[in-house]
Design a protein around this motif. Structure first.
Motif, PDB file in Angstrom:
ATOM      1  N   TRP A   1      13.559 -51.222   8.459  1.00 41.68           N
ATOM      2  CA  TRP A   1      12.676 -51.007   9.608  1.00 41.68           C
ATOM      3  C   TRP A   1      12.887 -52.081  10.665  1.00 41.68           C
ATOM      4  O   TRP A   1      12.943 -51.792  11.870  1.00 41.68           O
ATOM      5  CB  TRP A   1      11.226 -50.990   9.148  1.00 41.68           C
ATOM      6  CG  TRP A   1      10.266 -50.817  10.290  1.00 41.68           C
ATOM      7  CD1 TRP A   1       9.963 -49.658  10.947  1.00 41.68           C
ATOM      8  CD2 TRP A   1       9.486 -51.844  10.907  1.00 41.68           C
ATOM      9  NE1 TRP A   1       9.041 -49.896  11.944  1.00 41.68           N
ATOM     10  CE2 TRP A   1       8.735 -51.225  11.951  1.00 41.68           C
ATOM     11  CE3 TRP A   1       9.345 -53.216  10.685  1.00 41.68           C
ATOM     12  CZ2 TRP A   1       7.870 -51.944  12.760  1.00 41.68           C
ATOM     13  CZ3 TRP A   1       8.480 -53.933  11.497  1.00 41.68           C
ATOM     14  CH2 TRP A   1       7.748 -53.296  12.523  1.00 41.68           C
TER      15      TRP A   1
ATOM     16  N   THR B   1       9.910 -56.636  20.524  1.00 42.57           N
ATOM     17  CA  THR B   1      10.364 -55.486  19.745  1.00 42.57           C
ATOM     18  C   THR B   1      11.850 -55.578  19.426  1.00 42.57           C
ATOM     19  O   THR B   1      12.299 -55.138  18.361  1.00 42.57           O
ATOM     20  CB  THR B   1      10.082 -54.184  20.515  1.00 42.57           C
ATOM     21  OG1 THR B   1       8.698 -54.139  20.852  1.00 42.57           O
ATOM     22  CG2 THR B   1      10.438 -52.968  19.681  1.00 42.57           C
TER      23      THR B   1
ATOM     24  N   ASN C   1      14.746 -51.189  14.534  1.00 35.08           N
ATOM     25  CA  ASN C   1      14.152 -51.451  15.835  1.00 35.08           C
ATOM     26  C   ASN C   1      15.200 -51.965  16.817  1.00 35.08           C
ATOM     27  O   ASN C   1      15.127 -51.694  18.021  1.00 35.08           O
ATOM     28  CB  ASN C   1      13.027 -52.476  15.713  1.00 35.08           C
ATOM     29  CG  ASN C   1      11.779 -51.876  15.108  1.00 35.08           C
ATOM     30  OD1 ASN C   1      11.521 -50.691  15.256  1.00 35.08           O
ATOM     31  ND2 ASN C   1      10.998 -52.685  14.420  1.00 35.08           N
TER      32      ASN C   1
END
Length: 246
Positions: free
Chosen positions: A81, A119, A85
């Motif tokens: 994960w 992010t 990103n």
């Protein structure tokens, strides 16, 4: 780019191009004045890029240490994960982010831009630092635990100093991305809060293209990154090649 920024307007459009000319700082004085306000946008870029980089390191290094040292359920999924990103293209999410930010009235808030940069910056820190922490012998942690050290103490006083090359490299790469990023800054900033790359795009209006001002702004945007990269190039090469030779 640098030579064009030092030419007058007549010298820029001269045919054939001038290789030898008398330089001028006219375009730099223009862009740093009230008309273009490039100086303020450079300060905005510095604040946003530095804040995003520091937060990425503060949040990413503990996560990297946990992934490298502890075993828990869905660890591999969490690792993927983080990395996924970074795989994601910014242009894919800019529209929903813009619509959501508009509804929450966050357009123009530098905190929103910093959050978006996190992010993409945190996965870089996690990716590089996890491998760095894995290269540190577990025996050091076990010896410290025998002496009564807590996990937090082991991370801050033992593991983190030894993983410093990876932390430095991830910080460099994150800062360069945050400094140069245009897409999110173009959509999510307004007025006096725009960053330097966005300010550079505002020079284009109709058929009048101020090449001197554009090249001077581009030089000021690139110069800090070039100087920063030259100063830390030794750490950058060391960090990028770590793990290649055992």
């Amino acid at each position: 780019m640098v030579s064009t920024s030092l030419k007058t307007t007549n010298q820029i459009v001269a045919k054939p191009p001038l290789l030898v000319f008398q330089g001028t700082l006219e375009h730099y004085r223009t862009i740093l004045g009230e008309q273009y306000q490039v100086g303020g946008s450079l300060v905005n870029s510095l604040i946003v890029a530095t804040s995003a980089t520091l937060l990425a390191v503060l949040l990413g290094t503990p996560a990297a240490y946990a992934l490298a040292r502890f075993d828990f359920r869905r660890k591999d999924d969490l690792w993927f994960w983080f990395i996924s990103n970074r795989f994601m293209s910014p242009v894919v999410i800019i529209l929903p982010v813009y619509l959501l930010a508009s509804q929450l009235r966050l357009i123009g808030n530098p905190a929103l831009l910093i959050a978006m940069y996190l992010t993409f910056s945190i996965p870089v820190v996690v990716w590089i630092c996890t491998d760095q922490f894995r290269s540190i012998p577990r025996e050091l942690d076990e010896a410290a635990m025998v002496d009564g050290a807590s996990p937090g103490f082991i991370f801050l006083r033992i593991a983190l100093p030894l993983a410093l090359p990876g932390v430095v490299v991830s910080s460099i790469l994150s800062f360069i991305f945050n400094w140069n990023e245009l897409l999110f800054a173009l959509f999510l900033t307004r007025g006096d809060g725009v960053t330097a790359p966005v300010r550079a795009t505002s020079f284009l209006s109709g058929y009048d293209v101020p090449w001197g001002a554009i090249m001077a702004t581009g030089t000021l945007i690139v110069l800090p990154v070039v100087i920063f990269s030259l100063l830390v190039s030794r750490h950058l090469v060391k960090g990028l090649t770590m793990g290649a030779i055992k």
